[in-house]
Design a protein around this motif. Structure first.
Motif, PDB file in Angstrom:
ATOM      1  N   GLY A 160      42.401  52.809  44.307  1.00 17.95           N
ATOM      2  CA  GLY A 160      42.950  52.062  45.265  1.00 17.95           C
ATOM      3  C   GLY A 160      42.151  50.841  45.791  1.00 17.95           C
ATOM      4  O   GLY A 160      42.510  49.848  45.725  1.00 17.95           O
ATOM      5  N   ARG A 161      40.963  51.040  45.893  1.00 21.99           N
ATOM      6  CA  ARG A 161      39.907  50.097  46.627  1.00 21.99           C
ATOM      7  C   ARG A 161      39.776  48.967  45.401  1.00 21.99           C
ATOM      8  O   ARG A 161      39.779  47.767  45.777  1.00 21.99           O
ATOM      9  N   VAL A 162      39.688  49.386  44.067  1.00 18.66           N
ATOM     10  CA  VAL A 162      39.518  48.451  43.161  1.00 18.66           C
ATOM     11  C   VAL A 162      40.515  47.683  42.695  1.00 18.66           C
ATOM     12  O   VAL A 162      40.450  46.399  42.419  1.00 18.66           O
ATOM     13  N   LEU A 163      41.715  48.281  42.867  1.00 16.22           N
ATOM     14  CA  LEU A 163      42.981  47.469  42.775  1.00 16.22           C
ATOM     15  C   LEU A 163      43.233  46.502  43.970  1.00 16.22           C
ATOM     16  O   LEU A 163      43.572  45.251  43.553  1.00 16.22           O
ATOM     17  N   LEU A 164      42.752  46.766  45.283  1.00 15.30           N
ATOM     18  CA  LEU A 164      42.609  45.841  46.298  1.00 15.30           C
ATOM     19  C   LEU A 164      41.691  44.600  45.977  1.00 15.30           C
ATOM     20  O   LEU A 164      41.866  43.793  46.316  1.00 15.30           O
ATOM     21  N   ALA A 165      40.602  45.086  45.368  1.00 22.89           N
ATOM     22  CA  ALA A 165      39.525  44.121  45.218  1.00 22.89           C
ATOM     23  C   ALA A 165      40.257  43.098  44.285  1.00 22.89           C
ATOM     24  O   ALA A 165      39.562  41.741  44.185  1.00 22.89           O
ATOM     25  N   GLY A 166      40.967  43.464  43.239  1.00 21.89           N
ATOM     26  CA  GLY A 166      41.361  42.355  42.463  1.00 21.89           C
ATOM     27  C   GLY A 166      42.654  41.469  42.927  1.00 21.89           C
ATOM     28  O   GLY A 166      43.161  40.605  42.257  1.00 21.89           O
ATOM     29  N   MET A 167      43.190  41.833  43.971  1.00 22.30           N
ATOM     30  CA  MET A 167      44.231  41.053  44.556  1.00 22.30           C
ATOM     31  C   MET A 167      43.864  39.693  45.523  1.00 22.30           C
ATOM     32  O   MET A 167      42.432  39.936  45.606  1.00 22.30           O
ATOM     33  N   ALA A 197      34.994  45.883  54.024  1.00 25.91           N
ATOM     34  CA  ALA A 197      33.617  45.642  53.322  1.00 25.91           C
ATOM     35  C   ALA A 197      33.649  46.467  52.115  1.00 25.91           C
ATOM     36  O   ALA A 197      33.119  46.037  51.073  1.00 25.91           O
ATOM     37  N   ALA A 198      34.151  47.512  52.128  1.00 23.02           N
ATOM     38  CA  ALA A 198      34.160  48.387  50.880  1.00 23.02           C
ATOM     39  C   ALA A 198      34.949  47.712  49.678  1.00 23.02           C
ATOM     40  O   ALA A 198      34.680  47.343  48.471  1.00 23.02           O
ATOM     41  N   ILE A 199      35.983  47.113  50.033  1.00 26.74           N
ATOM     42  CA  ILE A 199      37.019  46.320  49.145  1.00 26.74           C
ATOM     43  C   ILE A 199      35.979  45.030  48.576  1.00 26.74           C
ATOM     44  O   ILE A 199      36.098  44.730  47.431  1.00 26.74           O
ATOM     45  N   ALA A 200      35.413  44.386  49.526  1.00 26.46           N
ATOM     46  CA  ALA A 200      34.691  43.329  49.343  1.00 26.46           C
ATOM     47  C   ALA A 200      33.283  43.859  48.211  1.00 26.46           C
ATOM     48  O   ALA A 200      32.941  42.890  47.229  1.00 26.46           O
ATOM     49  N   GLY A 201      32.903  44.837  48.494  1.00 23.64           N
ATOM     50  CA  GLY A 201      31.696  45.303  47.623  1.00 23.64           C
ATOM     51  C   GLY A 201      32.380  45.591  46.297  1.00 23.64           C
ATOM     52  O   GLY A 201      31.736  45.327  45.332  1.00 23.64           O
ATOM     53  N   ALA A 202      33.505  46.238  46.182  1.00 28.89           N
ATOM     54  CA  ALA A 202      34.013  46.394  44.846  1.00 28.89           C
ATOM     55  C   ALA A 202      34.492  45.191  44.235  1.00 28.89           C
ATOM     56  O   ALA A 202      34.447  45.135  43.033  1.00 28.89           O
ATOM     57  N   ARG A 203      34.736  44.247  44.847  1.00 26.85           N
ATOM     58  CA  ARG A 203      35.093  42.776  44.211  1.00 26.85           C
ATOM     59  C   ARG A 203      33.899  42.300  43.866  1.00 26.85           C
ATOM     60  O   ARG A 203      33.925  41.756  42.437  1.00 26.85           O
ATOM     61  N   LYS A 204      32.838  42.500  44.262  1.00 30.80           N
ATOM     62  CA  LYS A 204      31.416  41.829  44.136  1.00 30.80           C
ATOM     63  C   LYS A 204      31.160  42.561  42.690  1.00 30.80           C
ATOM     64  O   LYS A 204      30.431  41.949  41.792  1.00 30.80           O
ATOM     65  N   THR A 205      31.309  44.083  42.683  1.00 31.96           N
ATOM     66  CA  THR A 205      30.465  44.598  41.412  1.00 31.96           C
ATOM     67  C   THR A 205      31.594  44.847  40.319  1.00 31.96           C
ATOM     68  O   THR A 205      31.271  45.293  39.147  1.00 31.96           O
ATOM     69  N   GLY A 206      32.808  44.849  40.723  1.00 32.90           N
ATOM     70  CA  GLY A 206      33.708  45.130  39.857  1.00 32.90           C
ATOM     71  C   GLY A 206      34.287  46.819  39.813  1.00 32.90           C
ATOM     72  O   GLY A 206      34.866  47.213  38.906  1.00 32.90           O
ATOM     73  N   HIS A 231      46.012  39.975  33.825  1.00 32.51           N
ATOM     74  CA  HIS A 231      46.807  40.774  34.858  1.00 32.51           C
ATOM     75  C   HIS A 231      46.208  42.285  34.944  1.00 32.51           C
ATOM     76  O   HIS A 231      45.974  42.781  34.064  1.00 32.51           O
ATOM     77  N   MET A 232      46.028  42.643  36.130  1.00 32.54           N
ATOM     78  CA  MET A 232      45.641  44.038  36.352  1.00 32.54           C
ATOM     79  C   MET A 232      46.749  45.124  36.006  1.00 32.54           C
ATOM     80  O   MET A 232      47.762  45.066  36.745  1.00 32.54           O
ATOM     81  N   LEU A 233      46.345  45.978  35.032  1.00 32.05           N
ATOM     82  CA  LEU A 233      47.679  47.168  34.658  1.00 32.05           C
ATOM     83  C   LEU A 233      47.438  48.210  35.493  1.00 32.05           C
ATOM     84  O   LEU A 233      48.475  48.797  35.785  1.00 32.05           O
TER      85      LEU A 233
END
Length: 271
Positions: A160-167, A197-206, A231-233
């Protein structure tokens, strides 16, 4: 006088051609370099990108030119009509292979490499949860087990967090504004600022990684899978018992990132 493409004379022929794995890789990288540029690419630039001698590169370019895959242009090289024909054929061929098959194959590769359970999760229409649509369970006696069709919240799962990071930021802001986090375990993060902050971290590292957030004793590591259009699948998730995962968290992140990238590339993503 018209300018000539940046060239170097190919080495003298010895009566036979050597088709080495390195040459095949270089041919592919040449085509990728030309695909990535709207303008002709000079021999010097191609040689630099491949980290290969100009004499070797120009020999490959001449062969590709004869086959119609590239053509000489002012001060460089560009794709030829043969490359576009091949591209169309590849797109048509990929259409005959379901994305789910390519994703499942990548999941199986990751499961073998990690010896852990691997999951593919997709975002639900409510925009607040994910559903596990494919699962390959670990063969270990002690393992993470979950059924296909299971749903989880976004804020407390790696997928869920990595998908939020891609939004987009606006979508994340709207999600967090409407969120009332519930503690699923004693370790579940429910503070909105900490979740952001966790979402931002996932966005930074992928990559997103959670420990004991949605369930006690479970560590999740996830990265997004994208298609040719970017697009994220969904999310590729590796789930492991926390006791076994804690000493190799960095390794799990690397394994998931590499696997997600490989799957995305098999689907045509080049980002």
């Amino acid at each position: 006088m018209s300018s000539q493409p940046d060239q170097t004379s190919p080495p003298a022929q010895t009566g036979h051609k050597v088709h080495s794995p390195q040459s095949v890789t270089r041919v592919i990288r040449i085509l990728e370099a030309l695909c990535a540029s709207a303008d002709p690419v000079s021999l010097a630039d191609i040689s630099r990108q491949l980290d290969a001698p100009k004499s070797s590169v120009v020999s490959l370019l001449r062969g590709l030119e004869e086959a119609g895959f590239v053509q000489a242009a002012d001060n460089g090289w560009r794709l030829g009509p043969g490359a576009f024909g091949l591209g169309s054929a590849l797109v048509a061929a990929r259409g005959q292979v379901q994305s789910s098959e390519l994703i499942h194959k990548g999941m199986a590769d990751l499961a073998r490499a990690s010896s852990e359970t691997v999951i593919f999760a997709v975002l639900n229409e409510d925009g607040a949860s994910i559903t596990y649509v494919d699962v390959i369970e670990s063969r270990e006696t002690v393992r993470f087990t979950i059924a296909v069709g299971n749903r989880r919240d976004l804020y407390c799962t790696a997928g869920g967090r990595v998908l939020l990071a891609g939004m987009k930021d606006e979508a994340v802001d709207a999600y967090l504004a409407a969120l009332t986090p519930q503690a699923h375990t004693g370790a579940t993060v429910t503070d909105i600022a900490a979740i952001r902050a966790a979402i931002a971290g996932a966005r930074k590292t992928g990559v997103a990684q959670t420990t004991d957030q949605a369930a006690n004793g479970a560590t999740g590591t996830a990265a997004a899978i994208r298609n040719a259009a970017g697009h994220m699948l969904g999310a590729l998730v590796l789930a492991a018992p926390t006791a076994r995962a804690q000493d190799r968290l960095a390794l799990l992140r690397d394994q998931v990132a590499t696997a997600a990238s490989a799957i995305s590339r098999s689907l045509g993503y080049r980002g």
